[in-house]
Design a protein around this motif. Sequence first.
Motif, short mmCIF file in Angstrom:
data_model
loop_
_atom_site.label_atom_id
_atom_site.label_comp_id
_atom_site.label_asym_id
_atom_site.label_seq_id
_atom_site.Cartn_x
_atom_site.Cartn_y
_atom_site.Cartn_z
N PRO A 230 56.57 85.29 -14.54
CA PRO A 230 57.05 86.01 -13.48
C PRO A 230 55.70 86.65 -12.48
O PRO A 230 55.03 87.09 -13.15
N VAL A 231 55.71 86.07 -11.18
CA VAL A 231 54.93 86.75 -10.31
C VAL A 231 54.85 88.29 -10.15
O VAL A 231 55.90 88.67 -10.10
N VAL A 232 53.57 88.73 -10.33
CA VAL A 232 53.62 90.36 -10.19
C VAL A 232 54.07 90.92 -8.83
O VAL A 232 54.04 90.20 -7.96
N THR A 233 54.54 92.02 -9.09
CA THR A 233 54.96 92.87 -7.56
C THR A 233 53.90 92.80 -6.47
O THR A 233 52.83 92.76 -6.97
N ASP A 234 54.20 92.64 -5.31
CA ASP A 234 53.11 92.63 -4.13
C ASP A 234 52.77 93.90 -3.81
O ASP A 234 53.67 94.58 -3.28
N ARG A 235 51.87 94.46 -4.26
CA ARG A 235 51.17 95.63 -3.97
C ARG A 235 50.83 95.96 -2.36
O ARG A 235 50.86 97.11 -2.11
N ILE A 236 50.66 94.77 -1.73
CA ILE A 236 50.32 95.19 -0.45
C ILE A 236 51.60 95.34 0.40
O ILE A 236 51.70 96.27 1.40
N GLU A 237 52.61 94.54 0.14
CA GLU A 237 53.95 94.60 0.60
C GLU A 237 54.59 95.97 0.31
O GLU A 237 55.10 96.93 1.18
N LEU A 238 54.16 96.32 -0.87
CA LEU A 238 54.63 97.91 -1.35
C LEU A 238 54.11 98.93 -0.44
O LEU A 238 54.87 99.73 -0.14
N GLY A 239 52.76 98.70 -0.61
CA GLY A 239 51.92 99.94 0.25
C GLY A 239 52.43 99.82 2.05
O GLY A 239 52.61 100.99 2.43
N THR A 240 52.95 98.77 2.27
CA THR A 240 53.19 98.59 3.47
C THR A 240 54.63 99.38 3.83
O THR A 240 54.69 100.32 4.66
N TYR A 241 55.52 99.04 2.80
CA TYR A 241 56.62 99.68 3.03
C TYR A 241 56.69 101.06 2.63
O TYR A 241 57.55 101.99 3.20
N MET A 242 55.95 101.64 2.10
CA MET A 242 55.53 102.86 1.63
C MET A 242 55.01 103.87 2.82
O MET A 242 55.62 105.06 3.04
N LEU A 243 54.51 103.18 3.76
CA LEU A 243 54.27 103.86 4.98
C LEU A 243 55.16 104.00 5.96
O LEU A 243 55.20 104.97 6.97
N ALA A 244 56.53 103.30 5.77
CA ALA A 244 57.47 103.43 6.87
C ALA A 244 57.95 104.78 6.90
O ALA A 244 58.05 105.43 7.79
#
Length: 422
Positions: A230-244
């Motif tokens: 299983p591919v690990v969760t995308d921490r950069i997409e995660l951080g990006t959407y946390m900023l919304a």
Amino acid sequence: MDSILVRGNGPLSGQIPIAGAKNACLALMPATLLSEEPLTLTNAPRLSDIRTMTQLLASLGAEVTALQEGKVLATSCHGEINPRADYDIVRKMRASNLVLGPLLARLGHAVVSLPGGCAIGARPMDIHIDALAALGAEIELKEGYLHANARGGLKGAVHEMRFASVGATENFLMAATLAKGTSVLKNAAREPEIVDLARCLRAMGAQIEGEGTAEITIQGVDRLHGATHPVVTDRIELGTYMLAPAICGGEVECLGGRIELVESFCEKLDAAGIAVEETARGLKVKRKNGRIRAVDVVTEPFPGFPTDLQAQMMALLCTAEGTSILEERIFENRFMHAPELARMGARIEVHGGVAKVHGVARLKGARVMATDLRASVSLILAGLAAEGETVVSRVYHLDRGYERVEEKLRAVGAQIERVKGE
Ligand code: EPZ
């Protein structure tokens, strides 16, 4: 070319699912070259970069079949392998250089085009070359291609990298799994994507220890077998959407997020006045109270603040109370979003690798242009909180690293739509 139209609006609320990590998947896919047996990757992201890697692997003789609408990638490489990675594909995506180590390990030779520079920097390959040469490969540059040979196969070695390059760590790791003897990589990159690759290689039968630290030990084996990973969760997409929700208020839960993936990023959010709570399903994010506070940021290799979240963080700090200093230490030209944010009323002074951001009360919508993947999403974030309408052009950059961005943001209340281009 498509554009994205964003209207500044009020607080967001709801949940955003975070996809599998692009930068993990782009290293995991070439691992199929290391074995004759199939490698299946689940939780794969549906992105144009993944399609580019699929094209590249197919040109080498590997097969990649996208199943379940692209969330599962069934890969295999059991027939004749073409050792040559052509410029036409490699120039489109630097991560194509991650076939070099596996080809060398499997075949004992490879001809891989230099990727060439990109918007954010020259991005040379010297650290990759030194690392693979340490394993016994002879590599020379001829007409823009790296010609690599390891007569008699690769041999285990101890090697210290001059810089903790993510890609060079991945190439060394994959090559060393089939080298004769033991290898030790010092000053190795520690990113979660490295840990994920090591876990996948171990599932394929590799003997690896120390991933996630600066020293990784690999005991070479004769062959690797198939696996499902299983591919690990995308921490950069995660951080990006946390900023919304940080930028325009409200509360959003990012499903699949874990603090350990974004620890240093969360420390900066906390200092800026953003509350992050780890729940059973992910990370819940909301503004504590009042205006965002200015914070200083320095980008560093993991576990430091990620360079891939620098542009997005700048968008947040454009409307902070006070002046923030952002220092970009990883790439030499990664502030191209600054002049675009300035078109929206941001006050940013860039001198070399340092950007000084003087917070303003509110940004104003404008027509802006995406210049690279992370810059494009920082403009969307800025548009979410700006007064009026923002149109971001050249969003093909965006589609490389973010699947369905307008759907994910609309689902939490953003006024955003994709405008089909000619
Ligand atoms: C990976 O690129 C990521 N890409 C990048 O994400 C990320 O920004 C970068 O790591 C740093 O975290 C993928 O994983 C596919 P490096 P990579 O080798 O491996 C210099 C995104 O937005 N360098 O750690 O290429 C290089 O020029 C992308 O998703 C050399 O000088 O990064 C850069 O300045 C952008 N010689 C620095 O090191 C070399 O041989 C970091 O590069 C290799 C690198």
